[in-house]
Design a protein around this motif. Structure first.
Motif, PDB file in Angstrom:
ATOM      1  N   UNK A 209     -83.903  29.868 -39.083  1.00 53.17           N
ATOM      2  CA  UNK A 209     -83.263  29.414 -37.851  1.00 53.17           C
ATOM      3  C   UNK A 209     -84.147  29.683 -36.636  1.00 53.17           C
ATOM      4  N   UNK A 210     -84.774  30.866 -36.607  1.00 51.48           N
ATOM      5  CA  UNK A 210     -85.654  31.207 -35.486  1.00 51.48           C
ATOM      6  C   UNK A 210     -86.858  30.275 -35.440  1.00 51.48           C
ATOM      7  N   UNK A 211     -87.406  29.964 -36.607  1.00 49.03           N
ATOM      8  CA  UNK A 211     -88.562  29.056 -36.655  1.00 49.03           C
ATOM      9  C   UNK A 211     -88.181  27.675 -36.138  1.00 49.03           C
ATOM     10  N   UNK A 212     -87.039  27.175 -36.594  1.00 52.93           N
ATOM     11  CA  UNK A 212     -86.582  25.860 -36.122  1.00 52.93           C
ATOM     12  C   UNK A 212     -86.321  25.875 -34.618  1.00 52.93           C
ATOM     13  N   UNK A 213     -85.788  26.998 -34.113  1.00 48.47           N
ATOM     14  CA  UNK A 213     -85.545  27.114 -32.669  1.00 48.47           C
ATOM     15  C   UNK A 213     -86.857  27.046 -31.882  1.00 48.47           C
ATOM     16  N   UNK A 214     -87.908  27.661 -32.421  1.00 43.30           N
ATOM     17  CA  UNK A 214     -89.204  27.615 -31.750  1.00 43.30           C
ATOM     18  C   UNK A 214     -89.722  26.177 -31.695  1.00 43.30           C
ATOM     19  N   UNK A 215     -89.622  25.478 -32.810  1.00 39.96           N
ATOM     20  CA  UNK A 215     -90.080  24.074 -32.840  1.00 39.96           C
ATOM     21  C   UNK A 215     -89.272  23.245 -31.843  1.00 39.96           C
ATOM     22  N   UNK A 216     -87.957  23.438 -31.843  1.00 40.19           N
ATOM     23  CA  UNK A 216     -87.108  22.680 -30.908  1.00 40.19           C
ATOM     24  C   UNK A 216     -87.466  22.996 -29.458  1.00 40.19           C
ATOM     25  N   UNK A 217     -87.737  24.273 -29.182  1.00 37.59           N
ATOM     26  CA  UNK A 217     -88.102  24.663 -27.825  1.00 37.59           C
ATOM     27  C   UNK A 217     -89.410  23.991 -27.414  1.00 37.59           C
ATOM     28  N   UNK A 218     -90.355  23.952 -28.333  1.00 37.99           N
ATOM     29  CA  UNK A 218     -91.646  23.323 -28.051  1.00 37.99           C
ATOM     30  C   UNK A 218     -91.479  21.834 -27.750  1.00 37.99           C
ATOM     31  N   UNK A 219     -90.575  21.183 -28.483  1.00 38.60           N
ATOM     32  CA  UNK A 219     -90.369  19.737 -28.320  1.00 38.60           C
ATOM     33  C   UNK A 219     -89.504  19.429 -27.100  1.00 38.60           C
ATOM     34  N   UNK A 220     -88.422  20.196 -26.932  1.00 31.86           N
ATOM     35  CA  UNK A 220     -87.408  19.812 -25.950  1.00 31.86           C
ATOM     36  C   UNK A 220     -87.501  20.561 -24.616  1.00 31.86           C
ATOM     37  N   UNK A 221     -88.146  21.721 -24.603  1.00 30.09           N
ATOM     38  CA  UNK A 221     -88.207  22.511 -23.361  1.00 30.09           C
ATOM     39  C   UNK A 221     -89.591  23.162 -23.261  1.00 30.09           C
ATOM     40  N   UNK A 222     -90.590  22.309 -23.107  1.00 34.68           N
ATOM     41  CA  UNK A 222     -91.968  22.783 -23.085  1.00 34.68           C
ATOM     42  C   UNK A 222     -92.204  23.788 -21.951  1.00 34.68           C
ATOM     43  N   UNK A 223     -91.463  23.621 -20.851  1.00 37.70           N
ATOM     44  CA  UNK A 223     -91.627  24.522 -19.709  1.00 37.70           C
ATOM     45  C   UNK A 223     -91.287  25.958 -20.099  1.00 37.70           C
ATOM     46  N   UNK A 224     -90.150  26.141 -20.791  1.00 35.87           N
ATOM     47  CA  UNK A 224     -89.759  27.480 -21.217  1.00 35.87           C
ATOM     48  C   UNK A 224     -90.729  28.032 -22.250  1.00 35.87           C
ATOM     49  N   UNK A 225     -91.165  27.183 -23.183  1.00 31.98           N
ATOM     50  CA  UNK A 225     -92.117  27.618 -24.201  1.00 31.98           C
ATOM     51  C   UNK A 225     -93.403  28.124 -23.542  1.00 31.98           C
TER      52      UNK A 225
END
Length: 529
Positions: free
Chosen positions: A467-483
């Motif tokens: 779940x954490x890994x998928x959250x990181x990928x989603x963050x990279x795709x959907x919220x690049x600013x936060x990443x």
């Protein structure tokens, strides 16, 4: 001015004497002690090879196995000449190189058989060198892991080495899981075989699980003036009983560690990271550097058995050079249970990670060698999955490129006394995804400087990791600013050896810090004018 002796199985301040992170510590801490105008002597075994370019300074004679042994003490050149630091190796024909980094032996049938022999000889030779004054009048002897704890046995019981009791001796635990357990008797690699005339108390030395054996890790904990774990959180972990695989704690030594803590002898100090003189690979060269490493490996006789796999890896690298990945996840580690237990037990979880990476045209780069069963597992997965690059070898240039070019560094260690890889990745501004354990707790903070996972049991840990890994990928795709903000904060973190060594002085060595050198500003001004 204080005079220190570091005793270790590894020392990365000299060439070809490193198997793991302990070598980095033994390299870096003396440099910061020397900055205090103190003197440090560092001694390691020669392993039949490290003395060749050295200068023999002493022939050591000492009793072992009911006879007289002779060993040679050599002064050797460091990779860097640093004022106040002196490097030594001890040579004896029975102190042989092992198959792990030409240092340790792998003895699966009888663990620690060969290693205990060479460290029995090494430690006794060091004790004799101290007695002879080879390192001068010492204020502190700093021992590292079970390989050196026999010095405390000799200090406690050997009549020839009672003078060692006058020197403050501290003991660092780098990996509590490796304990150096050997029989008391009826074995060539036993205590009574090597020290037949020494009266000692078995009940004080024995392993609680194997009453007919000495536990050399326990000897270090029980007899040292101060005991050190390489992170504060690892200190807390090891005072609790292990419950594998959910939790790796004291590994049967938790009561000894609790006792040391109550006596004020147990200290947790985080290892530091080097932020100067960094080897930086040229950016954008990761895939090229992998190819450059593979071709020489293909010509090595020792790697013929994996030639087909190396060629297969090279072919995959070429395809990724034509279609560069958009997201790189990496791991650099020795392939052991500690580092990759989750993937060995649940390979389907690793496949899940690779499938998630496909969404972003991402790849997973793993560099490492180690246990055959782990190498075989990752080679099999590499044949099956196009976006998994398993670099089954060692290359400093490739490692530098990995730390420079990864978007996410992945560290799912079952346990971690401190960890250096996460610090190296963060140093380059890359967030890490880590198991919330040991030193990883002290260095990576979820959604602030990186990402972490945990769970009350094995199934929960695996589920939360995915779940954490998928959250990181989603963050990279959907919220690049936060990443990117998390990545920037990771790059600003500093775990300096200066801070750590200051704590060594006050908490381990029981010494005052040296006064800082203050420049005469008036003279500087007059020169300018």
């Amino acid at each position: 001015m204080n005079n220190f002796l570091f005793v270790s199985a590894e020392n990365d301040a000299i060439a070809n004497c490193k198997a793991g992170g302990m070598a980095d510590v033994v390299r870096d801490v003396p440099r910061h002690i020397a900055e205090n105008d103190d003197t440090v002597h560092v001694v390691v075994p020669s392993y039949g090879r490290l003395h060749h370019e050295g200068q023999m300074i002493s022939l050591l004679q000492f009793p072992l196995r009911g006879t007289e042994y002779f060993a040679e003490l050599y002064k050797v050149r460091g990779k860097k000449e640093i004022k106040g630091i002196h490097h030594y190796v001890i040579h004896h024909p029975e102190i042989q190189a092992g198959d792990i980094a030409h240092i340790y032996h792998n003895d699966p049938k009888e663990p620690f058989f060969n290693d205990s022999i060479k460290y029995f000889i090494f430690c006794t030779a060091v004790a004799q060198a101290i007695k002879n004054g080879a390192f001068g009048d010492l204020d502190i002897v700093h021992l590292h892991d079970w390989h050196t704890s026999l010095l405390l046995f000799l200090r406690e019981y050997h009549p020839e080495f009672k003078a060692l009791q006058d020197i403050r001796t501290v003991y660092s635990i780098h990996n509590l899981a490796i304990q150096g357990i050997r029989p008391f008797q009826d074995n060539y690699a036993s205590v009574r075989n090597w020290f037949p005339n020494i009266a000692f108390q078995e009940e004080v030395l024995r392993d609680k699980r194997y009453p007919d054996c000495i536990n050399l890790m326990a000897v270090g904990i029980r007899f040292a003036d101060s005991v050190h774990t390489v992170s504060p959180s690892y200190k807390e972990d090891v005072m609790k009983p292990s419950s594998p695989p959910e939790f790796i704690g004291g590994e049967s030594l938790e009561e000894d560690l609790q006792k040391a803590d109550k006596e004020g002898r147990l200290v947790g100090i985080l290892n530091g990271c080097n932020y100067a003189n960094i080897n930086v690979a040229e950016k954008g060269q990761l895939l090229k550097n992998i190819l450059k490493a593979i071709f020489p490996w293909l010509q090595e006789e020792s790697k013929k058995y994996k030639a087909d796999f190396l060629a297969h890896t090279g072919e995959k690298v070429f395809s990724w050079m034509e279609n560069p990945p958009k997201f790189v996840v990496s791991s650099v580690a020795r392939l052991t249970e500690q580092k990759f237990y989750f993937f060995k037990r649940s390979p389907e979880a690793f496949h899940h990670l690779l499938t998630s990476l496909q969404r972003v045209n991402g790849i997973f780069v793993l560099l490492g060698t180690g246990a055959p069963e782990y190498e075989e597992l990752f080679r099999e997965i590499s044949y099956e999955r196009e976006n998994f690059l398993f670099i089954n070898g060692q290359s400093e240039e490739v490692i530098d490129s990995i730390y420079l070019e990864s978007d996410l560094y992945f560290m799912p260690s079952l346990f971690e006394p401190c960890g250096i890889s996460q610090m190296l990745a963060m140093r380059n501004g890359h967030p890490c995804l880590v198991h919330h354990t040991g030193g990883l707790k002290d260095t990576v903070h979820h959604m602030k400087t990186g990402f972490s996972f945990d769970g009350p049991n094995y199934d929960a840990k695996i589920s939360n990791m995915l779940e954490a890994f998928d959250d990181v990928i989603n963050l990279f795709v959907e919220d690049r600013k936060t990443f990117r903000a998390i990545a920037r904060r990771a790059g600003k973190e500093r775990f300096t050896w200066k801070d750590s060594v200051n704590k060594y002085y006050t908490q381990l060595y029981d010494l005052p810090l040296a006064l800082p050198i203050v420049k005469d500003v008036t003279k500087e001004v007059s020169k300018v004018s």
